[in-house]
Design a protein around this motif. Sequence first.
Motif, PDB file in Angstrom:
ATOM      1  N   TYR A   8       0.880  -1.156  -0.012  1.00  0.00           N
ATOM      2  CA  TYR A   8       0.069  -0.223   0.039  1.00  0.00           C
ATOM      3  C   TYR A   8       0.789   1.262   0.083  1.00  0.00           C
ATOM      4  CZ  TYR A   8      -4.016  -3.143   1.124  1.00  0.00           C
ATOM      5  OH  TYR A   8      -4.932  -4.032   1.365  1.00  0.00           O
ATOM      6  N   PHE A   9       1.964   1.078   0.865  1.00  0.00           N
ATOM      7  CA  PHE A   9       2.809   2.483   1.123  1.00  0.00           C
ATOM      8  C   PHE A   9       3.504   2.614  -0.523  1.00  0.00           C
ATOM      9  CE2 PHE A   9       7.211   3.535   1.621  1.00  0.00           C
ATOM     10  CZ  PHE A   9       7.132   4.864   1.932  1.00  0.00           C
ATOM     11  N   VAL A  10       4.019   1.677  -0.801  1.00  0.00           N
ATOM     12  CA  VAL A  10       4.866   1.719  -2.410  1.00  0.00           C
ATOM     13  C   VAL A  10       3.759   2.355  -3.432  1.00  0.00           C
ATOM     14  CG1 VAL A  10       6.031   0.630  -3.949  1.00  0.00           C
ATOM     15  CG2 VAL A  10       6.731   0.243  -1.665  1.00  0.00           C
ATOM     16  N   THR A  19      -5.916   8.847  -3.359  1.00  0.00           N
ATOM     17  CA  THR A  19      -7.021   8.239  -4.330  1.00  0.00           C
ATOM     18  C   THR A  19      -6.334   7.625  -5.589  1.00  0.00           C
ATOM     19  OG1 THR A  19      -7.965  10.574  -3.862  1.00  0.00           O
ATOM     20  CG2 THR A  19      -8.879   9.436  -5.904  1.00  0.00           C
ATOM     21  N   LYS A  20      -5.483   8.023  -6.197  1.00  0.00           N
ATOM     22  CA  LYS A  20      -4.772   7.318  -7.303  1.00  0.00           C
ATOM     23  C   LYS A  20      -4.487   5.732  -6.885  1.00  0.00           C
ATOM     24  CE  LYS A  20      -3.577  11.399 -10.142  1.00  0.00           C
ATOM     25  NZ  LYS A  20      -2.619  12.098 -10.864  1.00  0.00           N
ATOM     26  N   ALA A  22      -5.648   3.939  -4.371  1.00  0.00           N
ATOM     27  CA  ALA A  22      -6.766   3.043  -4.029  1.00  0.00           C
ATOM     28  C   ALA A  22      -7.444   2.786  -5.114  1.00  0.00           C
ATOM     29  CB  ALA A  22      -7.720   3.931  -3.423  1.00  0.00           C
ATOM     30  N   LYS A  23      -7.378   3.558  -6.392  1.00  0.00           N
ATOM     31  CA  LYS A  23      -7.716   3.052  -7.541  1.00  0.00           C
ATOM     32  C   LYS A  23      -7.092   1.877  -8.329  1.00  0.00           C
ATOM     33  CE  LYS A  23      -9.737   5.064 -12.145  1.00  0.00           C
ATOM     34  NZ  LYS A  23     -10.018   5.931 -12.911  1.00  0.00           N
ATOM     35  N   SER A  24      -5.928   1.873  -8.289  1.00  0.00           N
ATOM     36  CA  SER A  24      -4.962   1.072  -8.642  1.00  0.00           C
ATOM     37  C   SER A  24      -4.974  -0.085  -8.097  1.00  0.00           C
ATOM     38  CB  SER A  24      -3.468   1.657  -8.956  1.00  0.00           C
ATOM     39  OG  SER A  24      -2.987   1.754  -7.547  1.00  0.00           O
ATOM     40  N   LEU A  25      -5.052  -0.056  -6.758  1.00  0.00           N
ATOM     41  CA  LEU A  25      -5.057  -1.259  -5.887  1.00  0.00           C
ATOM     42  C   LEU A  25      -6.521  -1.838  -5.683  1.00  0.00           C
ATOM     43  CD1 LEU A  25      -2.987   0.271  -2.780  1.00  0.00           C
ATOM     44  CD2 LEU A  25      -2.348  -1.491  -4.352  1.00  0.00           C
ATOM     45  N   ASN A  26      -7.546  -1.189  -6.501  1.00  0.00           N
ATOM     46  CA  ASN A  26      -9.055  -1.568  -6.356  1.00  0.00           C
ATOM     47  C   ASN A  26      -9.509  -1.855  -5.060  1.00  0.00           C
ATOM     48  OD1 ASN A  26     -11.324  -2.293  -7.732  1.00  0.00           O
ATOM     49  ND2 ASN A  26     -10.808  -4.810  -7.874  1.00  0.00           N
ATOM     50  N   ILE A  27      -9.338  -0.641  -4.322  1.00  0.00           N
ATOM     51  CA  ILE A  27      -9.683  -0.845  -2.979  1.00  0.00           C
ATOM     52  C   ILE A  27     -10.286   0.801  -2.703  1.00  0.00           C
ATOM     53  CG2 ILE A  27      -8.195  -2.503  -1.794  1.00  0.00           C
ATOM     54  CD1 ILE A  27      -6.485  -0.347  -0.515  1.00  0.00           C
ATOM     55  N   PRO A  31     -10.307   3.101   3.778  1.00  0.00           N
ATOM     56  CA  PRO A  31      -9.412   1.826   4.432  1.00  0.00           C
ATOM     57  C   PRO A  31      -8.075   1.937   4.078  1.00  0.00           C
ATOM     58  CG  PRO A  31     -11.398   1.025   3.184  1.00  0.00           C
ATOM     59  CD  PRO A  31     -11.325   2.559   2.971  1.00  0.00           C
ATOM     60  N   LEU A  32      -7.678   2.579   2.672  1.00  0.00           N
ATOM     61  CA  LEU A  32      -6.256   2.742   2.595  1.00  0.00           C
ATOM     62  C   LEU A  32      -5.971   3.896   3.347  1.00  0.00           C
ATOM     63  CD1 LEU A  32      -3.883   2.078   0.747  1.00  0.00           C
ATOM     64  CD2 LEU A  32      -4.570   3.574  -1.138  1.00  0.00           C
ATOM     65  N   SER A  33      -6.529   4.910   3.677  1.00  0.00           N
ATOM     66  CA  SER A  33      -5.881   6.106   4.413  1.00  0.00           C
ATOM     67  C   SER A  33      -5.499   5.484   5.909  1.00  0.00           C
ATOM     68  CB  SER A  33      -6.772   7.150   4.439  1.00  0.00           C
ATOM     69  OG  SER A  33      -6.896   7.647   3.086  1.00  0.00           O
ATOM     70  N   ARG A  34      -6.508   4.548   6.176  1.00  0.00           N
ATOM     71  CA  ARG A  34      -6.487   4.143   7.718  1.00  0.00           C
ATOM     72  C   ARG A  34      -5.118   3.287   7.822  1.00  0.00           C
ATOM     73  NH1 ARG A  34     -12.177   3.634   7.346  1.00  0.00           N
ATOM     74  NH2 ARG A  34     -12.014   1.485   6.891  1.00  0.00           N
ATOM     75  N   GLN A  35      -4.981   2.419   6.837  1.00  0.00           N
ATOM     76  CA  GLN A  35      -3.946   1.463   6.656  1.00  0.00           C
ATOM     77  C   GLN A  35      -2.338   2.285   6.778  1.00  0.00           C
ATOM     78  OE1 GLN A  35      -3.816  -1.862   6.950  1.00  0.00           O
ATOM     79  NE2 GLN A  35      -5.853  -2.243   6.271  1.00  0.00           N
ATOM     80  N   LEU A  36      -2.447   3.417   6.158  1.00  0.00           N
ATOM     81  CA  LEU A  36      -1.080   4.095   5.997  1.00  0.00           C
ATOM     82  C   LEU A  36      -1.132   4.849   7.351  1.00  0.00           C
ATOM     83  CD1 LEU A  36       0.968   5.599   4.383  1.00  0.00           C
ATOM     84  CD2 LEU A  36      -0.577   7.457   4.026  1.00  0.00           C
TER      85      LEU A  36
END
Length: 294
Positions: A8-10, A19-20, A22-27, A31-36
């Motif tokens: 996720y970080f990379v 935002t971009k 999350a789109k590339s990871l399809n999530i 949730p991605l912001s929280r993981q970071l």
Amino acid sequence: MELRHLNYFVAIAEKGSITKAAKSLNIAQPPLSRQLKDLENELGFNLFERNKKKKVKLTAQGRFFLEKAKYILNTVDGVLVEAEEFNEQINQKLAIGTTIYSSQTMFKQIDLFKQHNKQILFNIWESNSVSIMELLKERKIDVGYINEELYDKDIETQTIVEDECVCVLPQPIAKLCDRDALTIEELSQLPLILLTSTTYSGLYKQIMDTFNTHQLDANVQCECYDSSMLIQLLSRDYGVTIMPKSSISKCIAKDYVILPILDNPWLPKTKIVWRKEGYTPKIAKSFIQSNLYS
């Protein structure tokens, strides 16, 4: 900390935006912001600087951690491939990147290699030299062929072909030209079709720099970014092009007139490139050795 946190970080670092990424990871983005945020809390420092435009910029600690995260992920990928090879669970497949000007050299090497490795399969990527280096570092390819003098501390390079450029002319233009060889000045006056790239580098830059050095106004009719389009334009007699001699296929040699260039300033080299660190599949090592000693 889990491997997915590093992935996720990379992704966020490479996209420059949550935002971009999350789109590339399809999530979803929240949730991605929280993981970071969880990763930053665990590390005890911020990886990114945030701004109101939702763009992110790596901090000094973030730049350091990015290099280490990529190393860890690449190492894990290498271990998985090595383990699969050990258990013979994967096919003999080789991923190769090449520039259009290196492709004929690549095909010759593949033909030689297949004589003793008949079951091998290939994935082939065509791009410019800079992109080939990036594909190697991202582990999308195992080996590459480039034509530029590029340096990267993580990449090994070895020259395998020393070359010279020639002019490729459609038959009608060759008849009008009526020459056995061409000077730089004569070349500048012919309708030119040149292959370029978004990086404005490689042979295109060398050609244009030479014309500028000689204070010649080159008659460039078309700049194209795709090798297949270059061949299409040649076939329609739109103009002539300049290519390394080793890159000329049998079809081009048969259908077009190939003229040498006097006092040739364009002497490209084809280099084979591969990663210094991390696991390299056995089939890739064998292919590299075949190139170096053929």
